[in-house]
Scaffold this active site. Structure first.
Site, PDB file in Angstrom:
ATOM      1  N   HIS A 344     -68.327 -18.182 -27.710  1.00  0.00           N
ATOM      2  CA  HIS A 344     -66.906 -18.312 -28.040  1.00  0.00           C
ATOM      3  C   HIS A 344     -66.712 -18.267 -29.556  1.00  0.00           C
ATOM      4  O   HIS A 344     -65.881 -17.519 -30.077  1.00  0.00           O
ATOM      5  CB  HIS A 344     -66.375 -19.637 -27.460  1.00  0.00           C
ATOM      6  CG  HIS A 344     -64.944 -19.913 -27.802  1.00  0.00           C
ATOM      7  ND1 HIS A 344     -64.582 -20.690 -28.883  1.00  0.00           N
ATOM      8  CD2 HIS A 344     -63.792 -19.503 -27.226  1.00  0.00           C
ATOM      9  CE1 HIS A 344     -63.267 -20.752 -28.944  1.00  0.00           C
ATOM     10  NE2 HIS A 344     -62.762 -20.047 -27.949  1.00  0.00           N
ATOM     11  N   ARG A 506     -56.313  -6.921 -20.507  1.00  0.00           N
ATOM     12  CA  ARG A 506     -57.138  -7.417 -19.417  1.00  0.00           C
ATOM     13  C   ARG A 506     -56.499  -8.642 -18.780  1.00  0.00           C
ATOM     14  O   ARG A 506     -55.993  -9.519 -19.490  1.00  0.00           O
ATOM     15  CB  ARG A 506     -58.513  -7.786 -19.984  1.00  0.00           C
ATOM     16  CG  ARG A 506     -59.448  -8.340 -18.942  1.00  0.00           C
ATOM     17  CD  ARG A 506     -60.803  -8.626 -19.516  1.00  0.00           C
ATOM     18  NE  ARG A 506     -60.801  -9.827 -20.333  1.00  0.00           N
ATOM     19  CZ  ARG A 506     -61.868 -10.257 -20.993  1.00  0.00           C
ATOM     20  NH1 ARG A 506     -62.985  -9.555 -20.964  1.00  0.00           N
ATOM     21  NH2 ARG A 506     -61.825 -11.353 -21.692  1.00  0.00           N
ATOM     22  N   GLU A 633     -68.903  -4.509 -15.833  1.00  0.00           N
ATOM     23  CA  GLU A 633     -69.683  -5.490 -16.591  1.00  0.00           C
ATOM     24  C   GLU A 633     -70.657  -6.262 -15.710  1.00  0.00           C
ATOM     25  O   GLU A 633     -71.215  -7.268 -16.116  1.00  0.00           O
ATOM     26  CB  GLU A 633     -68.774  -6.430 -17.384  1.00  0.00           C
ATOM     27  CG  GLU A 633     -67.652  -7.047 -16.605  1.00  0.00           C
ATOM     28  CD  GLU A 633     -66.710  -7.896 -17.470  1.00  0.00           C
ATOM     29  OE1 GLU A 633     -67.044  -8.211 -18.615  1.00  0.00           O
ATOM     30  OE2 GLU A 633     -65.631  -8.242 -16.965  1.00  0.00           O
ATOM     31  N   ASN A 656     -71.107  -7.145 -22.976  1.00  0.00           N
ATOM     32  CA  ASN A 656     -71.555  -8.541 -23.196  1.00  0.00           C
ATOM     33  C   ASN A 656     -72.020  -9.115 -21.859  1.00  0.00           C
ATOM     34  O   ASN A 656     -73.127  -9.624 -21.721  1.00  0.00           O
ATOM     35  CB  ASN A 656     -70.421  -9.407 -23.733  1.00  0.00           C
ATOM     36  CG  ASN A 656     -69.869  -8.889 -25.045  1.00  0.00           C
ATOM     37  OD1 ASN A 656     -70.569  -8.204 -25.778  1.00  0.00           O
ATOM     38  ND2 ASN A 656     -68.616  -9.209 -25.330  1.00  0.00           N
ATOM     39  N   CYS A 719     -66.210  -1.972 -24.515  1.00  0.00           N
ATOM     40  CA  CYS A 719     -65.476  -2.969 -25.296  1.00  0.00           C
ATOM     41  C   CYS A 719     -66.283  -4.229 -25.547  1.00  0.00           C
ATOM     42  O   CYS A 719     -65.766  -5.210 -26.052  1.00  0.00           O
ATOM     43  CB  CYS A 719     -64.138  -3.295 -24.643  1.00  0.00           C
ATOM     44  SG  CYS A 719     -64.321  -4.059 -23.021  1.00  0.00           S
TER      45      CYS A 719
END
Ligand code: PEP
Ligand code: MG
Length: 766
Positions: A344, A506, A633, A656, A719
């Site tokens: 984060h 999103r 993802e 990620n 992204c």
């Protein structure tokens, strides 16, 4: 050199001092380079002699003291290496040659080759040259200089020299060298200086790049010892590339290839003043570039208070969560003990262009006592600390930083890069301000708007919490109704900033527990605010607790369970798009569903969105174009991308999560041991920073190919954080993606990397 040649040298030069100086230098250099003796032992011995004789410079040490020093150096060599200094010149030469070959395989050399892309199997050769002496008197000198200033890129010889000295004296800093230009004012050296200027220019024209030169002057005569392309700062790299092109030495295309994309970071963020003396306390992950100095603060509220009062603060946390957002906004930089490159703290700081060092495991933070221990130091609230987000270093105290200077040269170079590249570059941006910044950096749209980030600001998080704590659909819809206008306003701002460009928004992604407070005190505050019993808050926090939240109730799973959230977000997006279109803004909303692993998930969310939007079009009496796509993802999504494509208008690879789930490595915790993996060569790089092309990249390439098998021309982007990392951008170019998306500050880096990838492909084809 042997005792005989020493005698010969004394006889030939008539200068015993010079001869003994040569002798002690030879033993010193040979000891250090060939026999690996700690060079400080020699330097300490010189210092002792200078102190004893009360001398300020090594040039003043008399012949007899130098002779004694040579003997002392021999003793040091014997003691440290276990062998006598060899007096036979041929043996000296043989051993020196062997040392050069050996050095090719030492760790430093290997690292240097890796950093400079020099192949390991390149043949080595040793050049043997006769010596020239810069220490034969005042008409002698030695120096190191650059053909342009390596800090600013400015044209003109830049460097330093020492009269009556040998090369290593300049590097070792035994005397303070003088600026090289002053050689022109010294009658004993000015002729050589004029010649040096001409040679420097000639070498630069020959190599078509800024040169780093070493020279020696022996009795007025100039000898060039070496030339190589000079290292330079990011700012200098840009200016030199643009200037060389303007001087017709290189083409625009070559200028684009000459700048390391990652070096642009230095132009966009403050950096540690290179002349500052620093003490590194610990090193964490270089999570978000830039250097920041400020007072240690642990509590985000206090960071906000102090920040608003104009105090520079560094927010120091074990790790951050959405609740800390306001503290991060107010801080100059963020430092965490835990969390990786996609934690984060790292993601949010990068988005804000704020320096961040994450996963600095050497920090022992005690919130209770308001202390952090690192190395042998203890810092309390208010003590100064400095972080360097480019290196991951944590530095002692207040360290001066230098502001970036973005000049017209960067814009010129970027223009040349843009005319080469094929890949589009978008930004990951969550607020209108970020979107405006992204446009300024040249973003061609938004590739990822993480809608949850909109709730971290101000008191918006309260509405989100009310929604999570709702016990019925009615209560939840009521809370959502409060959130809807806030989302709409933000989307409107983003559409305005991105006029004419696509904006990928999103739907809600993170696990809900991330929005709820952790401490008893905060839970009590929230209960009071919402007029509900504190036990209700506690129960909800417990109910939402997950052993593996990143693999848990998040992504589209939220929208499947609570379709009203997806409906609210679809409404807010389209209402904003309609409002923007009425203002004349050209809107291109792309609604993106996260963490999809089955076709059915996407199909249902898509149907829900389409139905909501159709109803809105009827209500508003207006329509806007929109598309619905998905993030790829999870490995399963990549494996069945051909089926998923039937329900998707576009794909965006969330590398990620894809890295996390492909490796089975937690993106929040892996920072604890990944550096060790990289250090030991088990992994070539942190896969959360540099895309693992072999594994994760294979899934990206395969998913793209499968998707386009179903829908030729399917729009595909990336992204994850890799979208701004140069080697990953090059990979995206090679496999034919349409765009990369990265944090606004990395947009110029991605633009340059994308251009270089096209140029490199062209060269490979030749
Ligand atoms: C990703 O997983 O790559 C991504 C962009 O989403 P997030 O980082 O928000 O999970
Ligand atoms: Mg993700």
């Amino acid at each position: 050199m042997s005792p005989q040649s020493l005698a010969g040298l004394i006889e030939e030069t008539g200068d015993p001092r010079f001869a003994y100086d040569c002798m002690r230098r030879l033993i010193q250099m040979f000891g250090k380079v060939v026999l690996d003796v700690n060079s400080e032992l020699f330097e300490d011995a010189i210092d002792r002699v200078k102190r004893r004789l009360n001398l300020s410079s090594d040039t003043e040490i008399p012949a007899d003291a130098l002779s004694a020093l040579a003997d002392e150096f021999r003793a040091i060599v014997r003691r440290e290496s276990g062998m006598d200094f060899p007096d036979d010149p041929l043996q000296q030469l043989r051993m020196a040659i062997e040392a050069v070959f050996r050095s090719w395989n030492n760790q430093r050399a290997i690292r240097y080759r890796r950093q400079n892309n020099i192949p390991d199997d390149l043949g080595t050769a040793v050049n043997i040259q006769s010596m020239v002496y810069g220490n034969l008197g005042d008409n002698c000198a030695t120096g190191v200089c650059f053909t342009r200033n390596p800090n600013t890129g400015e044209r003109g010889l830049f460097g330093e020299y020492l009269p009556n000295a040998q090369g290593e004296d300049v590097v070792a800093g035994v005397r303070t060298p003088k600026p090289v230009r002053e050689m022109g004012d010294d009658p004993a050296l000015s002729d050589a200086y004029t010649q040096l200027l001409a040679i420097a220019e000639r070498l630069e024209r020959h190599y078509r790049d800024m040169q780093d030169l070493e020279f020696t002057i022996q009795h007025h005569e100039l000898f060039m010892l070496q030339t190589r392309n000079g290292k330079r700062t990011g700012g200098a790299a840009v200016k030199i590339a643009v200037d060389l092109a303007s001087e017709s030495m290189i083409s625009h295309r070559e200028a684009v290839s000459r700048v390391e994309p990652a070096q642009l970071d230095q132009l966009l963020h403050p950096t540690i003043d290179p002349s500052a003396r620093v003490q590194v306390l610990a090193t964490g992950l270089p999570a978000s570039p830039g250097a920041a100095t400020g007072k240690v603060v642990f509590d985000p509220d206090e960071a906000q208070r102090r920040g608003q009062a104009g105090e520079p603060v560094i927010l120091v946390r074990i790790e951050t969560s959405p609740e800390d957002f306001h503290g991060m906004v107010a801080a100059q930089g963020v430092l965490t003990a835990r969390g990786g490159m996609t934690s984060h703290a790292a993601v949010v700081a990068r988005g804000m262009g704020k320096p961040c060092v994450s996963g600095c495991t050497a920090l022992q933070i005690d919130y209770g006592k308001g202390e952090v221990h690192v190395a042998e130091f203890t810092f309390r609230v208010g003590d100064f600390i400095t972080i360097d987000g480019a290196t991951g270093n944590v530095l002692l105290g207040k360290v001066p930083t230098v502001e970036p200077t973005v000049g017209g040269d960067l814009a010129t170079l970027m223009g040349w890069a843009d005319s080469e590249r094929r890949l589009k570059v978008r930004a990951n941006a969550d607020t209108p301000q970020d979107a405006i910044a992204a446009r300024e950096f040249g973003a061609q749209g938004i590739g990822l708007c993480r809608t949850e980030h909109m709730f971290f600001q101000g008191n918006r998080i309260d509405a989100m919490r009310a929604m999570i704590l709702a016990t019925s659909l009615e209560e939840r819809e009521q809370a959502l109704a409060e959130i809807e206008p806030l989302q709409r306003e933000d989307f409107l701002g983003i559409f305005r900033a991105m006029d004419g460009y696509p904006v990928t928004i999103r739907t809600l992604d993170p696990p809900l527990h991330e929005f709820l407070p952790n401490t008893e005190e905060e839970q009590a505050d929230l209960a009071a605010k919402l007029s509900i019993p504190v036990q209700t808050v506690r129960d909800k926090v417990n109910a939402l607790h997950e052993a593996n939240p990143m693999l848990g109730f998040r992504g589209c799973r939220l929208g499947i369970q609570y379709p009203e959230i997806t409906r609210m977000q679809a409404r807010a997006i389209i209402q904003a798009a309609i409002a923007a279109a009425k203002e004349g803004v050209r809107v291109e909303p792309e609604i993106m569903i996260p963490l999809v692993s089955t076709v059915e998930e996407l199909k249902r969310q898509r149907a829900l969105i389409a139905e909501t939007i159709e109803a809105m079009f009827v209500e508003a009496g207006a329509r806007v174009p929109y598309t619905v796509g998905t993030m790829i993802e999870l490995p399963r999504a990549a494996l069945i991308a051909d089926e998923i494509a039937e329900q998707a208008d576009f794909f965006s690879f969330g590398t990620n999560d894809l890295t996390q789930t492909t490796f089975g490595l937690s993106r929040d915790d892996a920072g604890r041991f990944l550096p060790l993996y990289v250090d030991r060569g088990i992994l070539p790089a942190d896969p959360f920073q540099v895309l693992d092309q072999e594994g994760v990249g294979k899934l990206v390439a395969m998913g793209t190919q499968l998707g386009r098998q179903t829908k030729p021309g399917l729009k595909v982007g990336i992204c994850g954080e890799h979208g701004g990392e140069p080697s990953s951008v090059a990979f995206c170019e090679r496999i034919g993606l349409d765009y990369v998306s990265c944090s606004p500050f990395r947009v110029p880096i991605a633009r340059l990397a994308a251009a270089q990838a096209v140029i490199a492909a062209g060269e490979n084809d030749k």
